[in-house]
Every structure is written in structure tokens, then in C-alpha cells.
Scaffold this active site. Sequence first.
Site, PDB file in Angstrom:
ATOM      1  N   ILE A   1       4.099   2.491   0.011  1.00  0.00           N
ATOM      2  CA  ILE A   1       4.692   1.157  -0.047  1.00  0.00           C
ATOM      3  C   ILE A   1       6.131   1.386  -0.487  1.00  0.00           C
ATOM      4  CG2 ILE A   1       4.644  -1.099  -1.154  1.00  0.00           C
ATOM      5  CD1 ILE A   1       1.667  -0.836  -1.485  1.00  0.00           C
ATOM      6  N   PRO A   2       7.082   1.277   0.435  1.00  0.00           N
ATOM      7  CA  PRO A   2       8.437   1.815   0.196  1.00  0.00           C
ATOM      8  C   PRO A   2       9.341   0.910  -0.634  1.00  0.00           C
ATOM      9  CG  PRO A   2       8.316   0.896   2.394  1.00  0.00           C
ATOM     10  CD  PRO A   2       6.924   0.770   1.806  1.00  0.00           C
ATOM     11  N   CYS A   3       9.010   0.756  -1.907  1.00  0.00           N
ATOM     12  CA  CYS A   3       9.871  -0.029  -2.797  1.00  0.00           C
ATOM     13  C   CYS A   3      11.214   0.656  -2.997  1.00  0.00           C
ATOM     14  CB  CYS A   3       9.175  -0.301  -4.128  1.00  0.00           C
ATOM     15  SG  CYS A   3       8.634   1.160  -5.020  1.00  0.00           S
ATOM     16  N   HIS A   4      11.311   1.951  -2.644  1.00  0.00           N
ATOM     17  CA  HIS A   4      12.585   2.656  -2.757  1.00  0.00           C
ATOM     18  C   HIS A   4      13.612   2.135  -1.751  1.00  0.00           C
ATOM     19  CE1 HIS A   4      10.016   4.902   0.109  1.00  0.00           C
ATOM     20  NE2 HIS A   4      11.144   5.035   0.797  1.00  0.00           N
TER      21      HIS A   4
END
Length: 283
Positions: free
Chosen positions: A246-249
Site C-alpha cells: 500500500i504505497p503511502c510513500h
Amino acid sequence: METQANINYNRIASAIEYIQHHFKEQPNLDEVAEQIHLSPSHFQRLFTDWAGTSPKKFLQYISIQYAKKLLNENKGLTLFDTAYETGLSSTSRLHDLFINIEGMSPAEYKNEGQFLHINYRFADSPFGKIIVASTTKGVCYIAFENNETKAFQDLQAKFPKAVFNHQEDELQQNALYIFQNDWSTLSEVKLHLKGSDFQLKVWESLLKIPMGKLTTYGTIAKQIGNPKAARAVGTAIGSNPVAFLIPCHRIIQSSGITGGYMWGPTRKTAIIGWESARTEDQW
């Protein structure tokens, strides 16, 4: 004992930190290599092997100017447009579109994981050692942490009443394929997450941000139909239980500044640059 992958990542992280702190001085290859105690040629090879591009080009990818360019390119792009543009039939299809989220039941959510059986294992990634955990329905947790004892303690804190088994399974392995360079044969990755309806909606929206692209908290708030909820979106992103998948970056400040990250700002910068290099140079 540290693996070579962790040693290499730590060296790259040190180089990135040095570049970030001295970017106004525009350090050359020799100066950065000296800081991490490698010869310039060795550093160049190591960095290129890790990032897929040169240190000079990588510096471009992690600059505020480049971040602003990506944000400007992404203006007005709806989640539907993003999904359509990636194209499921493409050989360079993005891994995010193959991730399926299932929320835990109200009982599982409220009872702190009681009756859940969770398998977990440790693995290496391009960004350091990780812990990955799964229920019978999907991966429920991924975190970057070099200390295995602390990593397991953090996992237990998420699900205090669950039963844990130090065991590998297929669900975990499918998730770990995400770190490979070729995702053309990637199977669907299943996630089984503990979160409120709002959190799940935010996490699902993050999956629609293409690899190599960036967006802001406010944009996500608008895309989920709640434009005044940027602060709440930030809180939901900060509680993301599944690092990298889950690419919160890919969420940064509207100014182009990278901002905070649960697993460290240097790691966030490294991931953004690593993804940008693979997207622009290879696809």
C-alpha cells in the site's frame, strides 16, 4: 548477522542522507563515495545495481523540482483514468492493480485479533529487512525493521489476542514478489486488513497511484469524495499496516517536500527514487 542486501541498502541510505544534507554544495561522485568509505567506481556500480540508474540521475528523482513536476502531471487525473491508463494487458502493468483488500470482520476488528491465526516471516528487501504476516485470507502486516525481536513485538501489538506461527506461506510469497523487477506474471496479492471503513477507502485509493508517480493528501481527500478531510486522510495514511504494497510513500506535501514516513524519511526518499528510476528508465 546482516545480509549483503541490508549492508548494500544501508550504504545507499547513508549516501542519500549525505546528498540530502549537502545538496546545495552539489557533491560529486568522489565526495559521496568517500562518505560511505567506498572507491568511486565501486560506489557507482553498487548504486547503479541497486537503483537501476546513476547517482546523478537518482539525485534528480529525489529533488523537490522533480516531485513538483510529477504533481503537476498528475493534476486532474481521476482514479478511473489512472487505472485505465496503466492497462491490465500491458507487459509493464503496475502491481498495484493486482492487490485486493478485504477488511476484517467487526468481531476481528474489535477483539484485537482473537481467534485469528497469523503466520509471519522475515525477509530481505531492497530497502532493508522486513517482517510480513498473513491470516488465512491474506497479508495483514508488512513493516521495515532490522531488529527481528522488535518487529515481532510490533506485530503482536497490532493483534494482541491472535495466535502466531513463525511460518512461511504462499500469501506471503506472492506479496514478496512485489520487489521483483518483472511483475508481468504476478499473481493477485490478497490483503486482510484491520481498519475502519474510512481507512480502508484511503488505503484502496493509494493503490491507484501509479508506480513512479506522486500525489498529495488533499488530492486523495478529493478523490474519495471528502475534500475537507485532508487531515483525516493523513492520519489514515500514517496508520497504513502494509509497507510498500500500500504505497503511502507516494504521498508528499503539495510543496514537493517528501514529508514524514512511518519507516523513516530516508527510506521513503529511497523508495521514491528507486521507483522513479525503474519507471522512467525501463518502462
